[in-house]
Design an enzyme around this catalytic site. Structure first.
Site, PDB file in Angstrom:
ATOM      1  N   TYR A 170       0.673  -0.973  -0.029  1.00 45.34           N
ATOM      2  CA  TYR A 170       0.168   0.036   0.005  1.00 45.34           C
ATOM      3  C   TYR A 170       0.954   1.373   0.094  1.00 45.34           C
ATOM      4  O   TYR A 170       1.708   1.675   0.848  1.00 45.34           O
ATOM      5  CB  TYR A 170      -0.810  -0.038   1.207  1.00 45.34           C
ATOM      6  N   PHE A 182     -14.147  -3.032  -0.963  1.00 42.17           N
ATOM      7  CA  PHE A 182     -14.674  -2.187  -1.855  1.00 42.17           C
ATOM      8  C   PHE A 182     -16.162  -2.340  -1.727  1.00 42.17           C
ATOM      9  O   PHE A 182     -16.973  -2.556  -2.746  1.00 42.17           O
ATOM     10  CB  PHE A 182     -14.361  -2.710  -3.583  1.00 42.17           C
ATOM     11  N   PRO A 203     -20.417  -0.477  -8.522  1.00 39.03           N
ATOM     12  CA  PRO A 203     -21.361   0.739  -8.334  1.00 39.03           C
ATOM     13  C   PRO A 203     -22.255   0.573  -7.089  1.00 39.03           C
ATOM     14  O   PRO A 203     -22.902  -0.494  -6.640  1.00 39.03           O
ATOM     15  CB  PRO A 203     -22.098   0.895  -9.553  1.00 39.03           C
TER      16      PRO A 203
END
Length: 280
Positions: A60, A207, A215
Site C-alpha cells: 500500500y 470495495f 457501483p
C-alpha cells in the site's frame, strides 16, 4: 447491529468499524499522491475516535508515501488494544503494480519486512492475499498458507487469514491451520459469509462502498439517508455492519472530514424499515 465489537481469533476484541490504509497515499488508483503528513493526522484521529483495527499491506503506497511507515510514525508506541492486520503474497511487477505472487519461500521475507516497517515483534493478523486483481479460485493455496503457519508457530504471527479466495480455497486453508478472517471483494458471497459466521471467523469485505468498479445502489441508499439525516456512504457502512455480526468494515480515507463521517456511521443502527427498503 447486534454488537459493535468482534472477538478476533477468540482473544482480540476489536471494534467492527475499523480503518483501511489503502487510500492513505492516494485517493484513487491513478490519483495524485497525498502528503504523508495528512495520512499521519488521519491515523492519529482514527485512534482518538475509537478505531482499534487497522488494515494495511506492505504494497500500500506510492513513491515515498507508504502506509506502513505512516502507521508507525503516527501511532508507535502502539496502544495496547490496537490490532494491525497486514497482507502478504502480491509482488510488484516492473511497473510497481503488485501483479506477481510470492512463492512459499518468499513469504518469510515479506512478513519480516512488515515487522520491520511497522516496528513490531509480532504481527497480529496476516492475510495470505491470493491472485492479482482477478477474481478468486483456480489454484491451490496450501503450500503458501503452510509457510505462514510455520511463521505463526515461530511466534512472528498471532493469527492467520486469507484474502481473495473462493469456497474451495477457504476449505483448503482450514485443513492447514486455523483461519481467523476472510477478506474478499464485496459481492454475493453469502454462503462463505454464513460459514464464517458459524465458525466465528471474521468476514472483511473490501470495495463495499463502490470502489473497484462496483457501483452503489445510490437510489435506495439515498432514500434511507434522507430519512435518517445521514450520507449515502454512512448508510452503506451501517447496512454492511447489519449484514452479519461477523462482518468487519474497514473504510479508508486520506482526509479528516471523510474519516469523521465514516466513523460516525458506526453509531447508526438501521431499523427493519430501513433494511427492508435497502434490500428492495
Amino acid at each position: 447491529m447486534t454488537t459493535k465489537t468482534f472477538s478476533l481469533g477468540g482473544d482480540l476484541t476489536i471494534n467492527r468499524l475499523g480503518f483501511g490504509a489503502m487510500r492513505l497515499a492516494t485517493g484513487t488508483f491513478d490519483g495524485p499522491t497525498r502528503p504523508s503528513e495528512s495520512g499521519i493526522a488521519v491515523l492519529r484521529r482514527a485512534v482518538e475516535l475509537g478505531v482499534n483495527h487497522i488494515d494495511t499491506a506492505g504494497f500500500y503506497g506510492r513513491g515515498g508515501v507508504r502506509a506502513n511507515e505512516q502507521i508507525r510514525t503516527a501511532l508507535a508506541p502502539y496502544p495496547a488494544d490496537l490490532v494491525i492486520a497486514t497482507k502478504v503474497g502480491p509482488l510488484p511487477g516492473p511497473d510497481g503494480v503488485p501483479s506477481g505472487q510470492a512463492t512459499p519461500d518468499q513469504l518469510r521475507g515479506l512478513v519480516e519486512t512488515d515487522l520491520r516497517t511497522l516496528g513490531l515483534d509480532r504481527l497480529d493478523l496476516v492475510y495470505l492475499r491470493v491472485g492479482g486483481m482477478t477474481g478468486p479460485g483456480g489454484e491451490s493455496i496450501a503450500d503458501r498458507f503452510a509457510a505462514l503457519a510455520e511463521l505463526r508457530a515461530e511466534g512472528l504471527i498471532r493469527h492467520l487469514a486469507i484474502s481473495n479466495v473462493d469456497a474451495a480455497q477457504f476449505a483448503e486453508a482450514r485443513t492447514v491451520a486455523p483461519v481467523t478472517a476472510v477478506q474478499n471483494k464485496y459481492a454475493d458471497d453469502s454462503a462463505l459469509l454464513a460459514e464464517c459466521e458459524a465458525a466465528g471467523i471474521a468476514y472483511v469485505p473490501y470495495f463495499p462502498l463502490g470502489g473497484g468498479g462496483t457501483p452503489l445502489d445510490t437510489e435506495r441508499l439515498g432514500k434511507v439517508a434522507a430519512r435518517r439525516g445521514a450520507t449515502t456512504a454512512q448508510i452503506a457502512i451501517a447496512a454492511l455492519l447489519a449484514t452479519s455480526p461477523s462482518v468487519l468494515a474497514i473504510p479508508g480515507t486520506g482526509t479528516l472530514a471523510h474519516l469523521e463521517e465514516n466513523v460516525a456511521a458506526g453509531d447508526i443502527d438501521l431499523g427493519d424499515e430501513d433494511l427492508s427498503e435497502l434490500r428492495g
